[in-house]
Write a protein that holds these residues in place. Structure first.
Motif, PDB file in Angstrom:
ATOM      1  N   GLY A 163       3.078  13.257  30.047  1.00  0.00           N
ATOM      2  CA  GLY A 163       4.017  12.806  31.060  1.00  0.00           C
ATOM      3  C   GLY A 163       4.654  14.020  31.715  1.00  0.00           C
ATOM      4  N   ARG A 164       5.755  13.816  32.403  1.00  0.00           N
ATOM      5  CA  ARG A 164       6.368  14.925  33.134  1.00  0.00           C
ATOM      6  C   ARG A 164       6.814  16.031  32.190  1.00  0.00           C
ATOM      7  N   TYR A 165       6.457  17.241  32.542  1.00  0.00           N
ATOM      8  CA  TYR A 165       6.785  18.428  31.760  1.00  0.00           C
ATOM      9  C   TYR A 165       8.291  18.666  31.742  1.00  0.00           C
ATOM     10  N   ALA A 166       8.825  19.003  30.583  1.00  0.00           N
ATOM     11  CA  ALA A 166      10.261  19.292  30.449  1.00  0.00           C
ATOM     12  C   ALA A 166      10.524  20.684  30.994  1.00  0.00           C
ATOM     13  N   GLY A 167      10.979  20.761  32.205  1.00  0.00           N
ATOM     14  CA  GLY A 167      11.210  22.053  32.857  1.00  0.00           C
ATOM     15  C   GLY A 167      12.473  22.738  32.388  1.00  0.00           C
ATOM     16  N   GLY A 168      12.867  23.783  33.120  1.00  0.00           N
ATOM     17  CA  GLY A 168      13.970  24.640  32.721  1.00  0.00           C
ATOM     18  C   GLY A 168      15.334  23.997  32.683  1.00  0.00           C
ATOM     19  N   LEU A 169      15.531  22.885  33.383  1.00  0.00           N
ATOM     20  CA  LEU A 169      16.829  22.216  33.352  1.00  0.00           C
ATOM     21  C   LEU A 169      16.960  21.255  32.180  1.00  0.00           C
ATOM     22  N   ASP A 170      15.874  20.968  31.479  1.00  0.00           N
ATOM     23  CA  ASP A 170      15.917  20.081  30.319  1.00  0.00           C
ATOM     24  C   ASP A 170      16.210  20.923  29.081  1.00  0.00           C
ATOM     25  N   LEU A 171      17.486  20.996  28.720  1.00  0.00           N
ATOM     26  CA  LEU A 171      17.904  21.827  27.586  1.00  0.00           C
ATOM     27  C   LEU A 171      18.078  21.006  26.312  1.00  0.00           C
ATOM     28  N   THR A 172      17.520  19.817  26.283  1.00  0.00           N
ATOM     29  CA  THR A 172      17.656  18.961  25.114  1.00  0.00           C
ATOM     30  C   THR A 172      16.696  19.387  24.008  1.00  0.00           C
ATOM     31  N   GLU A 173      16.984  18.913  22.804  1.00  0.00           N
ATOM     32  CA  GLU A 173      16.076  19.172  21.680  1.00  0.00           C
ATOM     33  C   GLU A 173      14.703  18.572  21.952  1.00  0.00           C
ATOM     34  N   ALA A 174      14.686  17.394  22.576  1.00  0.00           N
ATOM     35  CA  ALA A 174      13.407  16.753  22.904  1.00  0.00           C
ATOM     36  C   ALA A 174      12.624  17.599  23.903  1.00  0.00           C
ATOM     37  N   ARG A 177      11.178  20.523  22.030  1.00  0.00           N
ATOM     38  CA  ARG A 177      10.073  20.073  21.178  1.00  0.00           C
ATOM     39  C   ARG A 177       8.819  19.833  22.024  1.00  0.00           C
ATOM     40  N   GLN A 178       8.994  19.182  23.172  1.00  0.00           N
ATOM     41  CA  GLN A 178       7.841  18.908  24.024  1.00  0.00           C
ATOM     42  C   GLN A 178       7.192  20.204  24.487  1.00  0.00           C
ATOM     43  N   ARG A 179       7.981  21.158  24.952  1.00  0.00           N
ATOM     44  CA  ARG A 179       7.416  22.425  25.424  1.00  0.00           C
ATOM     45  C   ARG A 179       6.675  23.145  24.307  1.00  0.00           C
ATOM     46  N   SER A 180       7.299  23.255  23.142  1.00  0.00           N
ATOM     47  CA  SER A 180       6.665  24.029  22.067  1.00  0.00           C
ATOM     48  C   SER A 180       5.434  23.334  21.506  1.00  0.00           C
ATOM     49  N   GLU A 181       5.507  22.034  21.242  1.00  0.00           N
ATOM     50  CA  GLU A 181       4.370  21.333  20.644  1.00  0.00           C
ATOM     51  C   GLU A 181       3.186  21.261  21.599  1.00  0.00           C
ATOM     52  N   GLU A 182       3.428  20.905  22.831  1.00  0.00           N
ATOM     53  CA  GLU A 182       2.323  20.763  23.773  1.00  0.00           C
ATOM     54  C   GLU A 182       1.676  22.100  24.093  1.00  0.00           C
ATOM     55  N   HIS A 183       2.496  23.140  24.242  1.00  0.00           N
ATOM     56  CA  HIS A 183       1.910  24.444  24.546  1.00  0.00           C
ATOM     57  C   HIS A 183       1.161  25.009  23.356  1.00  0.00           C
ATOM     58  N   THR A 184       1.673  24.804  22.156  1.00  0.00           N
ATOM     59  CA  THR A 184       0.964  25.281  20.971  1.00  0.00           C
ATOM     60  C   THR A 184      -0.394  24.614  20.876  1.00  0.00           C
ATOM     61  N   SER A 185      -0.413  23.300  21.060  1.00  0.00           N
ATOM     62  CA  SER A 185      -1.673  22.569  21.009  1.00  0.00           C
ATOM     63  C   SER A 185      -2.623  23.019  22.110  1.00  0.00           C
ATOM     64  N   GLU A 186      -2.110  23.156  23.324  1.00  0.00           N
ATOM     65  CA  GLU A 186      -2.934  23.575  24.462  1.00  0.00           C
ATOM     66  C   GLU A 186      -3.519  24.963  24.227  1.00  0.00           C
ATOM     67  N   LEU A 187      -2.700  25.882  23.771  1.00  0.00           N
ATOM     68  CA  LEU A 187      -3.168  27.249  23.575  1.00  0.00           C
ATOM     69  C   LEU A 187      -4.177  27.335  22.435  1.00  0.00           C
ATOM     70  N   GLN A 188      -3.935  26.608  21.351  1.00  0.00           N
ATOM     71  CA  GLN A 188      -4.874  26.639  20.239  1.00  0.00           C
ATOM     72  C   GLN A 188      -6.229  26.077  20.646  1.00  0.00           C
ATOM     73  N   SER A 189      -6.230  25.129  21.569  1.00  0.00           N
ATOM     74  CA  SER A 189      -7.500  24.561  22.003  1.00  0.00           C
ATOM     75  C   SER A 189      -8.262  25.506  22.921  1.00  0.00           C
ATOM     76  N   ARG A 190      -7.581  26.453  23.530  1.00  0.00           N
ATOM     77  CA  ARG A 190      -8.221  27.346  24.487  1.00  0.00           C
ATOM     78  C   ARG A 190      -8.681  28.665  23.858  1.00  0.00           C
ATOM     79  N   VAL A 191      -7.852  29.238  22.961  1.00  0.00           N
ATOM     80  CA  VAL A 191      -8.142  30.590  22.505  1.00  0.00           C
ATOM     81  C   VAL A 191      -7.342  30.902  21.247  1.00  0.00           C
ATOM     82  N   ASP A 192      -7.804  31.857  20.492  1.00  0.00           N
ATOM     83  CA  ASP A 192      -7.088  32.340  19.311  1.00  0.00           C
ATOM     84  C   ASP A 192      -5.999  33.302  19.793  1.00  0.00           C
TER      85      ASP A 192
END
Length: 202
Positions: A163-174, A177-192
């Motif tokens: 869904g919509r990416y949590a940009g810089g104005l979204d300072l909530t815990e959610a 969490r969305q930024r870190s989890e999704e980016h970790t998953s995305e990066l691990q799928s692309r490269v070591d």
């Protein structure tokens, strides 16, 4: 990329005071993940570090990434000095062009680098970057961040799943969490990834 290189994960928790980490029991708080991964099993500055002046988020983060003071890298405040209002409230979203940063240095030494929502990371020179940026808190932010991301298109690709990416104005815990989890998953799928930078908001 050499397999014997040490991987580095730098986590910046904006405005986290040292006593919240090292005096948790006295203060009646519990940060089990920070304690486990950084205090017990990681590297940290136990005696603290001397911050730069002024102690705003953006000058401090650019100093972390360049090893220089604001007088050298040129970022003195979060927002751009704009007494006439010509820049409509713009912040120092961009990496300094005056000095080499850690993303660039990592690349010169054969490391891949990634960062998520790290202050001063627009045009930082890394391999996978979803920079911290915002405009109005709407879906327009996602389009701006996507256009500045490396590789371009990464945010739009992730939004198909999250869904919509949590940009810089979204300072909530959610949002964090969305930024870190999704980016970790995305990066691990692309490269070591050998070197990654994440910034959690206060």
């Amino acid at each position: 990329m050499e397999r014997n290189k040490v991987s580095v994960l730098l986590v910046s928790v904006d405005a986290l005071k040292p006593e919240f980490v090292f005096e948790q029991e006295r203060l009646g708080i519990s940060l089990p993940n920070i304690s486990k991964y950084f205090v017990e099993n990681g590297t940290f500055a136990g005696g603290g570090v001397q911050s730069v002046f002024p102690t705003f988020t953006y000058p401090c983060h650019q100093s972390i990434m360049t090893g220089t003071n604001p007088a050298t890298h040129g970022i003195y405040n979060n927002g751009i000095f704009d007494p006439l209002g010509e820049h409509m409230g713009a912040w120092h979203w961009f990496a300094s062009r005056k000095v080499e940063n850690l993303w660039e240095a990592a690349g010169k030494h054969g490391y891949l680098s990634a960062s998520v929502a790290f202050p001063t990371s627009v045009a930082a020179g890394g391999d996978f970057i979803a920079p911290e940026f915002w405009w109005d808190g709407t879906e327009l932010d996602s389009r701006f961040i996507d256009a500045m991301s490396v590789p371009q298109g990464m945010i739009m690709e992730m939004e198909k799943d999250i869904g919509r990416y949590a940009g810089g104005l979204d300072l909530t815990e959610a949002g964090d969490r969305q930024r870190s989890e999704e980016h970790t998953s995305e990066l691990q799928s692309r490269v070591d990834i050998s070197y990654a930078v994440f910034c959690l908001k206060k």
